[in-house]
Design a protein around this motif. Structure first.
Motif, short mmCIF file in Angstrom:
data_model
loop_
_atom_site.label_atom_id
_atom_site.label_comp_id
_atom_site.label_asym_id
_atom_site.label_seq_id
_atom_site.Cartn_x
_atom_site.Cartn_y
_atom_site.Cartn_z
N ILE A 244 -15.18 -8.42 -9.94
CA ILE A 244 -14.15 -9.25 -9.30
C ILE A 244 -12.87 -9.16 -10.12
CG2 ILE A 244 -13.48 -11.63 -8.82
CD1 ILE A 244 -16.45 -12.14 -8.21
N ASN A 245 -11.79 -8.91 -9.42
CA ASN A 245 -10.50 -8.85 -10.09
C ASN A 245 -10.00 -10.27 -10.30
OD1 ASN A 245 -7.79 -8.71 -10.70
ND2 ASN A 245 -7.49 -6.83 -9.55
N LEU A 246 -10.14 -10.78 -11.53
CA LEU A 246 -9.84 -12.18 -11.80
C LEU A 246 -8.39 -12.51 -11.49
CD1 LEU A 246 -11.71 -12.97 -15.11
CD2 LEU A 246 -12.38 -13.51 -12.78
N ARG A 247 -7.50 -11.58 -11.85
CA ARG A 247 -6.08 -11.84 -11.67
C ARG A 247 -5.76 -12.11 -10.20
NH1 ARG A 247 -2.78 -6.83 -12.46
NH2 ARG A 247 -3.38 -6.66 -10.28
N ASN A 248 -6.15 -11.17 -9.35
CA ASN A 248 -5.84 -11.33 -7.92
C ASN A 248 -6.53 -12.54 -7.32
OD1 ASN A 248 -4.52 -9.02 -8.37
ND2 ASN A 248 -5.76 -7.72 -7.03
N THR A 249 -7.76 -12.77 -7.74
CA THR A 249 -8.52 -13.88 -7.16
C THR A 249 -7.86 -15.21 -7.49
OG1 THR A 249 -10.39 -12.49 -7.73
CG2 THR A 249 -10.87 -14.63 -6.86
N LYS A 250 -7.47 -15.36 -8.76
CA LYS A 250 -6.81 -16.61 -9.17
C LYS A 250 -5.48 -16.78 -8.47
CE LYS A 250 -8.42 -17.68 -13.78
NZ LYS A 250 -8.06 -17.88 -15.18
N LEU A 251 -4.70 -15.70 -8.45
CA LEU A 251 -3.37 -15.80 -7.84
C LEU A 251 -3.48 -16.14 -6.36
CD1 LEU A 251 -1.31 -12.94 -9.48
CD2 LEU A 251 -1.15 -15.38 -9.83
N LEU A 252 -4.49 -15.56 -5.69
CA LEU A 252 -4.65 -15.87 -4.27
C LEU A 252 -5.00 -17.34 -4.07
CD1 LEU A 252 -6.35 -12.72 -2.82
CD2 LEU A 252 -4.31 -13.84 -1.96
N ALA A 253 -5.81 -17.89 -4.97
CA ALA A 253 -6.15 -19.31 -4.86
C ALA A 253 -4.89 -20.15 -4.97
CB ALA A 253 -7.15 -19.70 -5.94
N PHE A 254 -4.07 -19.86 -5.98
CA PHE A 254 -2.85 -20.63 -6.16
C PHE A 254 -1.94 -20.52 -4.96
CE2 PHE A 254 -3.41 -21.04 -10.78
CZ PHE A 254 -3.01 -22.34 -10.89
N SER A 255 -1.75 -19.28 -4.47
CA SER A 255 -0.77 -19.12 -3.41
C SER A 255 -1.29 -19.68 -2.08
CB SER A 255 -0.36 -17.66 -3.26
OG SER A 255 -1.48 -16.87 -3.12
N MET A 256 -2.61 -19.59 -1.83
CA MET A 256 -3.16 -20.18 -0.61
C MET A 256 -2.96 -21.69 -0.62
SD MET A 256 -4.93 -18.14 1.49
CE MET A 256 -5.32 -16.42 1.48
N GLY A 257 -3.30 -22.30 -1.75
CA GLY A 257 -3.12 -23.75 -1.87
C GLY A 257 -1.67 -24.14 -1.66
N ALA A 258 -0.77 -23.39 -2.28
CA ALA A 258 0.66 -23.69 -2.17
C ALA A 258 1.12 -23.50 -0.73
CB ALA A 258 1.45 -22.79 -3.10
N PHE A 259 0.56 -22.52 -0.04
CA PHE A 259 0.94 -22.24 1.33
C PHE A 259 0.68 -23.45 2.24
CE2 PHE A 259 -0.04 -20.48 5.55
CZ PHE A 259 1.11 -19.73 5.77
N PHE A 260 -0.53 -24.01 2.12
CA PHE A 260 -0.86 -25.19 2.93
C PHE A 260 0.10 -26.33 2.62
CE2 PHE A 260 -5.63 -23.97 3.25
CZ PHE A 260 -5.27 -22.94 4.09
N SER A 261 0.38 -26.49 1.33
CA SER A 261 1.24 -27.58 0.91
C SER A 261 2.65 -27.39 1.45
CB SER A 261 1.26 -27.61 -0.61
OG SER A 261 1.95 -28.70 -1.07
N GLY A 262 3.12 -26.13 1.46
CA GLY A 262 4.44 -25.85 2.01
C GLY A 262 4.51 -26.19 3.49
N PHE A 263 3.46 -25.84 4.22
CA PHE A 263 3.31 -26.21 5.64
C PHE A 263 3.55 -27.71 5.81
CE2 PHE A 263 1.11 -24.30 9.35
CZ PHE A 263 1.35 -22.97 9.06
N ALA A 264 2.78 -28.47 5.03
CA ALA A 264 2.86 -29.93 5.13
C ALA A 264 4.27 -30.41 4.80
CB ALA A 264 1.85 -30.57 4.18
N GLY A 265 4.89 -29.75 3.81
CA GLY A 265 6.24 -30.16 3.39
C GLY A 265 7.24 -29.99 4.52
N VAL A 266 7.17 -28.86 5.23
CA VAL A 266 8.12 -28.61 6.33
C VAL A 266 7.93 -29.68 7.41
CG1 VAL A 266 8.83 -26.99 8.09
CG2 VAL A 266 8.18 -26.15 5.85
N VAL A 267 6.67 -29.93 7.78
CA VAL A 267 6.42 -30.91 8.84
C VAL A 267 6.95 -32.28 8.42
CG1 VAL A 267 4.64 -32.08 10.16
CG2 VAL A 267 4.42 -29.65 9.69
N GLN A 268 6.64 -32.67 7.19
CA GLN A 268 7.04 -33.99 6.72
C GLN A 268 8.56 -34.12 6.66
OE1 GLN A 268 5.87 -36.75 6.56
NE2 GLN A 268 5.68 -37.71 4.56
N GLY A 269 9.24 -33.11 6.10
CA GLY A 269 10.69 -33.17 5.97
C GLY A 269 11.35 -33.28 7.34
#
Lengths: 406, 321
Positions: free
Chosen positions: A252-277
């Motif tokens: 398992i490529n740890l770098r890509n796996t970790k980065l994908l987790a961070f960016s997926m989480g951030a993506f959902f949060s960004g979604f919520a941010g746009v709706v809320q704003g």
């Protein structure tokens, strides 16, 4: 010879057979959720209540996003509100009367003129969430080598930096001393954000369209969360969470796996941010404090780390507590205080005690029910390795698998 | 910019003073992390409680004199008041530290790492918001801390040293030297070092590990409590919110110096204090209401973790993961 006519066998689709409990649970929830605005008495406080429920939906989006980072990948992120802020602010700047350009420009995606910048909501809902995901990568990249507890602190620091930068880039800031414009509105908040329309429906102060928009976004996120969980990536996250070294040995490529987790989480949060704003037509630094990051963590921990239905339930409970139960309790306390003539009870303000209650919840959950209210079965086994009932369940499931084959 | 350069020496002196406070808090983080590999998020709030408890004690015992004199005491009363403030902070914070460890962290000693970390955040939230509820409930939103001594500027070698900084320069080094002696030269200190190195082996050598861990929490909390008194005397105010940021900066200091490393925490504290003081001074020369100091400190933290995760003096933590 009479031919034997066999009754046609109706078979439910395989995905339903395999996840019967799950499908029935989510199906019922969806039906109730779709009918919810109709069930309210339209002469009552329908707008108030629906507004609070939309707020709850946004909580659920945030909690599901954080669940990807904390629950699936096991990376404790304490600055999660920062991505919420990035989504909300980037959309706020791109689609509001905050900037008043002197030139004019027009295109299907974005147009600007002297009365502000108009961006296409549906396109920028995605684009701003992508931007938040990009920031997830930017935060994730330098923290790759860090162990769990350091990561918590760095993400906490990142959350604080984003908060302070938003405050500082407002009017009357250092930047202004160099002749730059007011970028974020600072503590005055960035207001005048334009609201979208969808066909004939214009989104405005009426909360019902927002409710359905939130429901749609939430449904998409839940489906994504489930598919992630069962995907190759999801299994890689679990492996990494359990033992980084072993996971790396398995290729398992740890770098890509970790980065994908961070960016997926951030993506959902960004979604919520746009709706809320867009819903509130304003964004303010006070919406993105450390307290908010921790509130989201409380939803995840309360419902069950790593469990999709649990996290949604956790968000629901926190929203209910915040918008309804605390006010009710407050009234009761004051009533009790007045009847019994106890000064403390008359003056106590439980809405102030909200975060105190969250803190108590975190400690109690961790000590007594680490796996949450609706535990993910896998996570429970990890969190309570020596639990008798878990062992029994494991043996039982082994047995049913075998008897099923026979 | 000119204004900033002119006041640079005084800025550095102020940085030294706040840096010593951060160093005292950072010591608690580093001690606990060295032994348990746990970031004790509640530590910053214990620091805040130190200021708060001593405020209550001063109001109770010296309220009359303080009220009449705008908080300034003289002669024997002053010494009494200062000793009382530190004594109360020491006893109460030591107690709080013990209770936190015993009831929140010990049940999770063998749990996966996420659990104690989340609990620590919870405890921090509980302390901070319990104080908030108390403050709003009793109407004490702005707690003015008595300054006890005359506020004046003492000129030394062209520097302008505020008299309240003297309290920091006297008390903080005493506490730090005391800690170095405790860890380096006493029997308990030896047990602490052994436990930090290898709990299992320490237990085999007859060390009561639980007692050592409790003791470590008490020592760390006492230092934080004293730092709380110093902070309150220095800024003349204390409220529920100061613990979080001060704690975060102190943790930065601990990481900067190398976590688990006592001398490192002291050095880190001083550096963080200087960074904050310098950025504050630049802010003040540029405009009103700027708060770049905190982003700067956290940026330092991120840079250290990226480029030198073991800190300046080297971490002294065995990776037990």
């Amino acid at each position: 010879m009479a031919t034997i006519v066999r009754a046609p066998q109706y078979r439910l689709p395989a995905w339903f057979q395999n996840n019967r409990r799950l499908t029935i649970g989510w199906g019922t929830t969806l039906i109730i959720a779709l009918l919810f605005p109709l069930m309210l008495n339209p002469t009552g406080h329908i707008q108030d209540i629906t507004g609070d429920v939309v707020e709850g939906e946004i909580y659920a989006m945030l909690a599901l996003g954080l669940n990807v980072v904390v629950g699936f990948a096991g990376l404790l992120d304490l600055g999660y509100a920062a991505f919420f802020a990035i989504g909300a602010y980037s959309f706020g700047m791109l689609s509001s009367s905050h900037f008043l350009p002197s030139s004019s420009f027009s295109s299907p995606f974005i147009s600007w003129g002297p009365n502000g910048i108009h961006a296409n909501f549906w396109f920028f809902l995605l684009a701003c969430a992508m931007l938040a995901a990009l920031f997830g990568l930017i935060l994730g990249a330098p923290t790759l080598r860090l162990r769990g507890d350091y990561l918590a602190i760095v993400t906490l620091g990142f959350g604080e930096i984003v908060h302070k930068v938003v405050v500082n880039l407002g009017p009357g800031s250092t930047i202004n001393a160099f002749g730059w414009p007011d970028i974020t509105g600072g503590t005055n908040s960035l207001d005048g954000i334009f609201q979208p329309s969808f066909g004939p429906v214009q989104f405005s102060t009426d909360q019902v369209p927002w409710y359905y928009l939130g429901l749609g976004v939430l449904a998409v996120i839940i489906v994504i969360a489930y598919s992630l969980q069962n995907s190759r990536l999801g299994r890689a996250w679990v492996a990494m969470r359990e033992d980084e070294l072993a996971a790396a040995c398995m290729g398992i490529n740890l770098r890509n796996t970790k980065l994908l987790a961070f960016s997926m989480g951030a993506f959902f949060s960004g979604f919520a941010g746009v709706v809320q704003g867009s819903r509130l037509t304003l964004v303010d630094p006070s919406q993105f404090t450390f307290q908010i990051s921790i509130s989201i963590l409380v939803m995840v921990v309360l419902g069950g780390i790593g469990s999709v239905p649990g996290v949604v339930l956790g968000a629901g409970i926190i929203a209910l507590l915040q918008f309804y139960l605390l006010h009710q309790l407050n009234d009761w306390m004051h009533l009790a205080g007045t009847t019994a003539n106890i000064g403390l009870l008359q003056h106590i303000d439980l809405t102030q005690a909200q975060y105190l209650i969250f803190g108590i919840m975190l400690v109690i959950m961790m000590i007594f029910r680490r796996e949450g209210l609706i535990p993910s079965s896998q996570r429970r086994r990890e969190l309570r390795p020596a639990d008798e009932s878990v062992l029994a369940e494991e043996n039982q499931s082994l047995y049913t698998v075998r008897s099923g084959e026979a | 910019m000119n204004q900033f350069l002119q006041s640079l020496p005084d800025t550095l002196v102020q940085g030294l003073a706040i840096g010593m406070m951060y160093a005292l808090i950072a010591l608690g983080y580093t001690l606990v992390y060295g032994i348990l590999e746990l970031i004790n998020f509640a530590h910053g709030d214990v620091f805040m409680l130190g200021g708060l408890f001593s405020w209550a004690a001063l109001q109770h015992f010296f309220g009359a004199q303080i009220g009449a004199n705008y908080g300034v005491l003289g002669g024997g009363t002053l010494v009494m008041a200062i000793i009382l403030a530190f004594l109360i902070a020491t006893v109460s914070c030591g107690g709080v530290g013990f209770v936190i460890e015993r009831f929140a962290y010990r049940p999770l000693r063998n749990a996966p790492k996420l659990a104690p970390l989340v609990t620590a955040i919870g405890v921090s939230f509980i302390i901070e918001n319990a104080v908030l509820v108390w403050q709003t409930g009793t109407g004490n939103m702005e707690l003015t801390y008595p300054s006890l001594i005359n506020q004046q500027i003492i000129p030394v070698l062209g520097l302008h040293i505020p008299s309240k900084a003297i309290i920091v320069f006297v008390t903080a080094p005493i506490l730090m030297v005391g800690l170095l002696y405790l860890v380096g030269n006493t029997r308990m200190g030896k047990a602490m070092r052994a436990t930090a190195q290898d709990q299992e082996a320490a237990r085999m050598m007859g060390i009561d590990v639980n007692r050592v861990i409790s003791f470590t929490f008490i020592v760390g909390s006492v230092l934080a409590g004293c730092a709380g008194v110093i902070y309150a005397l220095y800024y003349n105010s204390i409220d529920y919110s100061v613990g979080f940021l001060a704690g975060l900066k102190a943790f930065t200091a601990a990481v900067l110096g190398g976590i688990g490393n006592i001398r490192g925490a002291m050095l880190g504290g001083l550096l963080v204090g200087e960074v904050e003081s310098i950025v504050d001074s630049i802010d003040a020369s540029q405009g009103v209401g700027l708060q770049w100091a905190e982003p700067a400190v956290f940026l330092v933290l991120m840079c250290v973790l990226i480029f030198r995760p073991t800190g300046l003096l080297g971490a002294q933590v065995v990776d037990k993961a």
